[in-house]
Motif scaffolding. Sequence first.
Motif, short mmCIF file in Angstrom:
data_model
loop_
_atom_site.label_atom_id
_atom_site.label_comp_id
_atom_site.label_asym_id
_atom_site.label_seq_id
_atom_site.Cartn_x
_atom_site.Cartn_y
_atom_site.Cartn_z
N UNK A 1 30.19 41.04 -41.25
CA UNK A 1 30.86 41.94 -41.25
C UNK A 1 32.46 40.92 -41.39
N UNK A 2 32.56 40.75 -42.80
CA UNK A 2 33.73 39.85 -43.04
C UNK A 2 35.01 39.52 -42.33
N UNK A 3 36.19 39.15 -42.42
CA UNK A 3 36.97 38.60 -41.28
C UNK A 3 37.93 39.75 -42.63
N UNK A 4 38.92 40.43 -41.89
CA UNK A 4 40.16 40.88 -42.65
C UNK A 4 40.24 41.24 -43.43
N UNK A 5 39.03 42.07 -43.91
CA UNK A 5 38.79 42.66 -45.07
C UNK A 5 37.16 43.58 -45.06
N UNK B 1 36.84 33.68 -47.45
CA UNK B 1 37.22 34.75 -47.99
C UNK B 1 36.58 35.41 -46.20
N UNK B 2 36.75 35.21 -45.28
CA UNK B 2 36.59 35.40 -43.82
C UNK B 2 35.03 35.14 -44.11
N UNK B 3 34.05 34.82 -44.57
CA UNK B 3 33.37 34.54 -44.17
C UNK B 3 32.27 33.42 -42.57
#
Length: 602
Positions: free
Chosen positions: A485-489, A458-460
């Motif tokens: 700021x999580x990755x890709x969302x 989940x882009x953590x």
Amino acid sequence: MIIIKNTFKFKLSKIAVVLLGGLWLSACSEPKTVSTSNDTPLDNVATSTLKNVDSLPHYLQRNIQDEVFYFVMPDRFNNSDMTNDQGSKTDPISAGGFDKTDKGMYHGGDIQGLQAKLPYIKKMGVSAIWLTPIMRNQAIQGDSSGYHGYWILDFNEIDPHLGSNEDLKRFIDAAHKENIKVFFDIITNHTADVIKYVECHGEDGLQYLMKENDGCLYKSLAQVAAGDAYQPIIPKGQESLKSPAWLNDKKYYHNQGDTTYEGENSIYGDFSGLDDIDTDSPEVVRGMIDIFKNVISEFKPDGFRIDTVKHVNMAFWAEFAPALVNHAQEVGIPEFFMFGEVYSGDSEELSSFTTEGKMQSVLDFSMQFALQDTLIKQQGTDKLVELFERDHYYNDSDSNANQLLNFTGNHDMGRFAGMLKDSDLNYSEAAIIQRTLLAHAMVYFLRGVPIVYYGDEQGFVGDGGDKGARQDMMPSLVDSYNDDDLLANTKTTADDNFDENHLFYKTFAKYADVYYQYPALRFGEQKTLYAQDTPGVFAISRTLKDSDTMVVVFNTAKTAQPIELDLALSGAQKVYPASKSDEVNPNTLSVPALSFAIYKIK
């Protein structure tokens, strides 16, 4: 093995030419396009159409090299039963510690919550779930809680914050019905901190007299032999906290003060006060074997990950590991498998536990360090050659390097994305996404068994290791998590993060799909075809008798890498990514930046 300095143009072996030329039909002068087995862009392929664990043998007959692991901390995953958030209702030592705003306290995730998310886990292509320790803990030590599971008091029951023994059995049954294995994280090195020392904690064991030393200074074996030893004491009312009962006897512990994790004290010292078990004692060896035989008999897990292996004497493992595997086989778990945590980047040290220590496998920290070297520090791909040239250390009668467990990051050292964020090279978010995905591709498609750390899909990112990398998948109330700021969302950890459309989730599902389709990617002998002492190409073949040879090429450079071919051959089919054809001009091919491709060679 070829290593070219200061140039990206090179001549390759025959198999590498087949790889990089794609489906080169003849030695013609006109540009050719490599055909693919699927013209549909992979980003548009539904994860429900991809191969998953249903494509594999039955879990009881499945080899470890068939697995894709998902490593999860239950307390931080999903809360389905809020009535157990405060832990035990009858035993104060395992009660309390619940505070969703504090990253060091329990957050309410439980086994029932994990069971509810089995469809999510399965659709990502996972075949085995590894849980952090789940046995009953001392709820509070100092200013933190036992949410992580490493402060065990009772080896006979699950921690009440996570559910009951029956909840655990139901979860395992449900996972097995989906053909998914379940692995427990176990500890033999220490128990919760109950034993104190008069010299450090006073006659009642309730004081702290050595604050200036930040702990009870370690007393060496030589000091103890000379009579300079601590006087262990168990505070009044705590004499029977541990189970089984023999663990309450002070004589079964080293009682030598706190370790500095170096030299002899890394074996004999307490981890921040945790009671270090005397695994030299024959009685302790028998007792620990009995404990985990009972765990296997009652819960029927498919294997164990073993904590702090390098901090226990080698003779213990040589007796403990075979005894448990034999017992599991006797009770109907023929492929029971154990792998240890040996925090070391030295392949020779790691392998000593699989050879001399008779453990089946270990987590491959040396590979994780090589991933840091190549994808974070931007060193040459020859760092991977150095790693794989040491694989022979693992060869013995029942194991080899293909059974090592590969990972990009974990709950102790932090997430790979977090390491990229903290790098002095100031990576952009786009670069962190590319490099994180490429690191996971190496975990899946280089020799060994892949592990995904929960939340990575989940882009953590996280703020470092330990508590900083143990975020909630369910909506979090921890400020230091939620400012990420999580990755890709556009989400944060304040949101529910079980998004099956996330780029990383979908990509890992596709990795698993390819991994399951081609046995050579799981069992094939790996051979290095090309590497260099700068960022760039790293190419390998995976060869399995009576199967297709697979070739995987990675590019760790920030620019496309032109490849010079020296002859044209036929027979290569690109299997990943299937959405992009290679435009091949005469004798050259450009490998895109920070990408990889997989080819099947008949």
